[in-house]
Design an enzyme around this catalytic site. Structure first.
Site, PDB file in Angstrom:
ATOM      1  N   ASP A  45       0.795  -1.271   0.107  1.00 41.24           N
ATOM      2  CA  ASP A  45      -0.131  -0.113  -0.169  1.00 41.24           C
ATOM      3  C   ASP A  45       0.856   1.444  -0.073  1.00 41.24           C
ATOM      4  O   ASP A  45       0.345   2.313  -0.632  1.00 41.24           O
ATOM      5  CB  ASP A  45      -0.882  -0.001   1.422  1.00 41.24           C
ATOM      6  CG  ASP A  45      -1.998   1.397   1.292  1.00 41.24           C
ATOM      7  OD1 ASP A  45      -2.684   1.410   0.458  1.00 41.24           O
ATOM      8  OD2 ASP A  45      -1.660   2.095   2.193  1.00 41.24           O
ATOM      9  N   ASP A 100       2.881   1.619  -3.949  1.00 38.51           N
ATOM     10  CA  ASP A 100       1.927   1.780  -5.030  1.00 38.51           C
ATOM     11  C   ASP A 100       1.925   3.086  -5.780  1.00 38.51           C
ATOM     12  O   ASP A 100       1.842   3.403  -6.839  1.00 38.51           O
ATOM     13  CB  ASP A 100       0.414   1.274  -5.027  1.00 38.51           C
ATOM     14  CG  ASP A 100      -0.324   1.912  -3.976  1.00 38.51           C
ATOM     15  OD1 ASP A 100       0.197   2.664  -3.192  1.00 38.51           O
ATOM     16  OD2 ASP A 100      -1.480   1.603  -3.529  1.00 38.51           O
ATOM     17  N   ASP A 131      -7.281   3.414  -4.484  1.00 37.07           N
ATOM     18  CA  ASP A 131      -5.908   3.204  -3.509  1.00 37.07           C
ATOM     19  C   ASP A 131      -6.622   3.482  -1.781  1.00 37.07           C
ATOM     20  O   ASP A 131      -6.476   2.787  -1.116  1.00 37.07           O
ATOM     21  CB  ASP A 131      -4.981   3.857  -3.821  1.00 37.07           C
ATOM     22  CG  ASP A 131      -3.757   3.636  -2.634  1.00 37.07           C
ATOM     23  OD1 ASP A 131      -3.555   2.614  -2.205  1.00 37.07           O
ATOM     24  OD2 ASP A 131      -3.211   4.723  -2.270  1.00 37.07           O
ATOM     25  N   ASP A 157      -7.802   0.637   0.741  1.00 37.39           N
ATOM     26  CA  ASP A 157      -7.035   0.975   1.839  1.00 37.39           C
ATOM     27  C   ASP A 157      -7.813   0.757   3.045  1.00 37.39           C
ATOM     28  O   ASP A 157      -7.620   0.061   4.178  1.00 37.39           O
ATOM     29  CB  ASP A 157      -6.161   2.199   1.871  1.00 37.39           C
ATOM     30  CG  ASP A 157      -5.610   2.494   3.170  1.00 37.39           C
ATOM     31  OD1 ASP A 157      -5.168   1.486   3.946  1.00 37.39           O
ATOM     32  OD2 ASP A 157      -5.318   3.873   3.575  1.00 37.39           O
TER      33      ASP A 157
END
Length: 201
Positions: A73, A76, A94, A98
């Site tokens: 995470d 990226d 994202d 997350d």
């Protein structure tokens, strides 16, 4: 002080991850693939947290997968910038995955009975609020970088450490959830006060 600490953390992480990010970029691994992989690792980690109610050895697997998820995470976005593939869609997905992954971890730990429902729920809510306040500040172009503590990186590290300790020290995860609840809630208050002061000026 907070901004300086955050800058040091970012510099340290960059030194550790640069070569790995370069390898992924050279192989053309897409940022969204990394985002989805991070989410998948978080989901599998949550399954192990749930199963740990029957066997504490699962905490080690859960901690490893949570660490993998947190690392993926964190990189990226860097891979996206390296490949010139940054986009609003990528940033949106994202952020959403997350939060979904983090929620799955907290819910699994709480449902497994490793922590009390009160502290597990409070830790989840306060953690999500830390991110929500930052999100609401963005339209006003207010940077909350370094404002407060117990952000995602700190929360993930604390849960990983507690997970490793739990087979030996039973209340470790409960203590971790209490710390997350308290400090994340304080961060929310701190950020709200900071935003109010900036907007007043």
């Amino acid at each position: 002080m907070g901004a300086k600490r955050r800058k040091l953390e970012e510099e340290l992480f960059e030194k550790i991850s640069t070569s790995f990010i370069e390898r992924l970029a050279r192989r053309g691994v897409k940022p969204l693939t990394i985002t989805f992989s991070a989410f998948a690792a978080a989901l599998v980690s949550s399954v192990f947290y749930y199963l740990a109610a029957g066997s504490e050895l699962y905490y080690f697997s859960a901690a490893i997968l949570l660490a993998v998820s947190g690392f993926l995470d964190a990189i990226d976005g860097a891979v996206a910038r390296r490949l010139g593939m940054t986009s609003r869609l990528g940033a949106f997905l994202d952020s959403v995955f997350d939060k979904l992954g983090e929620a799955a971890i907290y819910v699994a730990i709480t449902v497994s009975g490793a922590v009390s429902v009160f502290w597990g729920s409070l830790a989840l809510v306060s953690s999500l609020m830390v991110s929500y306040v930052r999100h609401r500040a963005e339209p006003f172009r207010i940077s909350l970088k370094g404002v407060g503590f117990m952000e995602r990186a700190e929360r993930v590290i604390l849960i990983i450490i507690a997970s490793i300790l739990t087979p030996f020290i039973r209340p470790a995860l409960e203590v971790a959830m209490i710390l997350i609840s308290i400090f994340a809630f304080l961060t929310v208050i701190w950020r709200i006060l900071y935003i109010v002061q900036v907007l007043k000026r």
